[in-house]
Motif scaffolding. Structure first.
Motif, mmCIF file in Angstrom:
data_model
loop_
_atom_site.group_PDB
_atom_site.id
_atom_site.type_symbol
_atom_site.label_atom_id
_atom_site.label_comp_id
_atom_site.label_asym_id
_atom_site.label_seq_id
_atom_site.Cartn_x
_atom_site.Cartn_y
_atom_site.Cartn_z
ATOM 1 N N THR A 76 0.968 -1.076 0.171
ATOM 2 C CA THR A 76 -0.199 -0.417 -0.074
ATOM 3 C C THR A 76 0.793 1.221 -0.289
ATOM 4 O OG1 THR A 76 -1.736 -0.831 1.311
ATOM 5 C CG2 THR A 76 -2.102 1.180 1.563
ATOM 6 N N ALA A 77 2.076 1.073 0.936
ATOM 7 C CA ALA A 77 2.554 2.564 0.337
ATOM 8 C C ALA A 77 3.455 2.718 -0.260
ATOM 9 C CB ALA A 77 4.229 2.212 1.664
ATOM 10 N N VAL A 78 3.436 1.872 -1.375
ATOM 11 C CA VAL A 78 4.234 1.754 -2.586
ATOM 12 C C VAL A 78 6.256 2.932 -2.660
ATOM 13 C CG1 VAL A 78 3.794 2.679 -5.183
ATOM 14 C CG2 VAL A 78 2.292 2.360 -3.760
ATOM 15 N N PRO A 79 6.723 2.228 -1.899
ATOM 16 C CA PRO A 79 7.785 2.745 -1.925
ATOM 17 C C PRO A 79 8.385 2.648 -2.691
ATOM 18 C CG PRO A 79 7.981 0.654 -0.849
ATOM 19 C CD PRO A 79 6.675 0.736 -1.240
ATOM 20 N N ALA A 80 9.554 3.594 -3.170
ATOM 21 C CA ALA A 80 10.578 3.676 -4.257
ATOM 22 C C ALA A 80 11.160 2.245 -4.418
ATOM 23 C CB ALA A 80 11.006 4.610 -4.007
ATOM 24 N N ASN A 81 11.601 2.028 -4.103
ATOM 25 C CA ASN A 81 12.841 0.626 -4.263
ATOM 26 C C ASN A 81 11.929 -0.357 -3.326
ATOM 27 O OD1 ASN A 81 12.776 1.844 -1.337
ATOM 28 N ND2 ASN A 81 14.902 0.960 -1.391
ATOM 29 N N ALA A 82 10.499 -0.385 -3.766
ATOM 30 C CA ALA A 82 9.419 -1.309 -3.202
ATOM 31 C C ALA A 82 10.075 -3.361 -3.490
ATOM 32 C CB ALA A 82 8.232 -1.558 -3.734
ATOM 33 N N VAL A 83 9.862 -3.480 -2.772
ATOM 34 C CA VAL A 83 9.947 -4.774 -2.214
ATOM 35 C C VAL A 83 9.612 -6.026 -4.081
ATOM 36 C CG1 VAL A 83 11.390 -5.179 -0.311
ATOM 37 C CG2 VAL A 83 8.933 -5.639 -0.238
ATOM 38 N N THR A 84 9.608 -7.441 -3.187
ATOM 39 C CA THR A 84 8.509 -8.554 -3.779
ATOM 40 C C THR A 84 8.185 -8.966 -3.330
ATOM 41 O OG1 THR A 84 10.385 -8.368 -5.982
ATOM 42 C CG2 THR A 84 8.733 -9.852 -5.851
ATOM 43 N N LEU A 85 7.103 -9.281 -2.742
ATOM 44 C CA LEU A 85 5.859 -9.753 -2.111
ATOM 45 C C LEU A 85 5.666 -11.432 -2.439
ATOM 46 C CD1 LEU A 85 3.494 -7.128 -0.816
ATOM 47 C CD2 LEU A 85 5.989 -7.660 -0.019
ATOM 48 N N ASN A 86 6.447 -12.323 -2.339
ATOM 49 C CA ASN A 86 6.036 -13.826 -2.809
ATOM 50 C C ASN A 86 4.941 -14.564 -2.093
ATOM 51 O OD1 ASN A 86 8.205 -13.812 -4.847
ATOM 52 N ND2 ASN A 86 9.539 -12.949 -3.243
ATOM 53 N N TYR A 87 3.802 -14.603 -2.344
ATOM 54 C CA TYR A 87 2.764 -15.124 -1.575
ATOM 55 C C TYR A 87 2.870 -16.898 -2.538
ATOM 56 C CZ TYR A 87 0.995 -11.460 0.878
ATOM 57 O OH TYR A 87 1.020 -10.547 1.795
ATOM 58 N N GLU A 88 1.556 -17.194 -1.641
ATOM 59 C CA GLU A 88 1.206 -18.639 -2.174
ATOM 60 C C GLU A 88 0.006 -18.464 -1.892
ATOM 61 O OE1 GLU A 88 3.176 -22.897 -2.833
ATOM 62 O OE2 GLU A 88 1.985 -22.947 -1.215
ATOM 63 N N TYR A 89 -1.759 -19.533 -2.276
ATOM 64 C CA TYR A 89 -2.156 -19.622 -2.342
ATOM 65 C C TYR A 89 -3.424 -20.998 -3.036
ATOM 66 C CZ TYR A 89 -2.895 -13.924 -2.890
ATOM 67 O OH TYR A 89 -1.976 -12.904 -2.248
#
Length: 208
Positions: A20-33
């Protein structure tokens, strides 16, 4: 157990905050569903069950775009020709390109727009219970693109999941031996799909 659940919820909430924060050097979020659903093929008026599988997404925190994979297990389908002649077949899905799309946020509401691409291969074809050889590489000439989006009026929660729905068009088949012509007269056409994406599991957050 309560402590473990609390940590899991905290990790998911932190990941959602990062997105939500949308940082300049944003991380990659890894999810499994977990994922499962149904497709309906209009040309044959037949349904196909998308058996329980895993959807893996790598979501870019900067803009919500993602790539991923969702293997689809072989499934059986059946329909009737001329209203009485039963045809059965095993349908196999071969990934042609990674799942891709974007999590779109509007205020506090999020939705998903995505596409997946598979070759559809037929095997174990039975016509009136009699095996009808199609060879080992009877499949669509071109990949079938599945569009799967959050239905109108619903939301997609990254830390939980949500429903997806969309459409696809099956093109001509090739390499089906003597059955190529009849398959191309019966099967190609439009269809629709519904998919339930649940039980989100936050795997990791990686830096770019």
């Amino acid at each position: 157990m309560k402590k473990f659940r609390a940590l899991a919820v905290t990790a998911a909430a932190a990941a959602l905050t990062l997105l939500t924060a949308v940082p300049a050097n944003a991380v990659t979020l890894n999810y499994e569903y977990d994922a499962n659903g149904w497709t309906h093929i209009h040309s044959t008026d037949s349904d196909l069950w998308i058996k329980p599988t895993k959807m893996q997404l790598a979501i870019q925190g900067a803009d919500g775009t993602f790539t991923g994979h969702m293997p689809i297990s072989p499934a059986d389908t059946k329909f009737h020709v001329l209203g009485f002649l039963p045809i059965k077949a095993q349908v196999n899905f071969e990934e042609a390109a990674p799942l891709s799309g974007r999590v779109v946020r509007v205020g506090n509401i999020a939705r998903v727009d995505s596409t997946a691409s598979y070759y559809i291969r037929l095997s174990n074809v039975l016509i009136a219970g009699i095996p009808s050889p199609v060879g080992s590489n009877c499949r669509t000439k071109d990949p079938v693109t599945l569009s799967a989006n959050t239905p109108d009026g619903e939301i997609f929660n990254i830390a939980n999941g949500g429903n997806l729905a969309g459409s696809f068009t099956i093109g001509d088949f090739e390499h089906c031996l003597l059955n190529t012509l009849i398959i191309n007269q019966l099967v190609p056409g439009d269809g629709n799909m519904t998919l339930a994406v649940t039980n989100a599991k936050f795997i990791s957050a990686t830096n770019p």
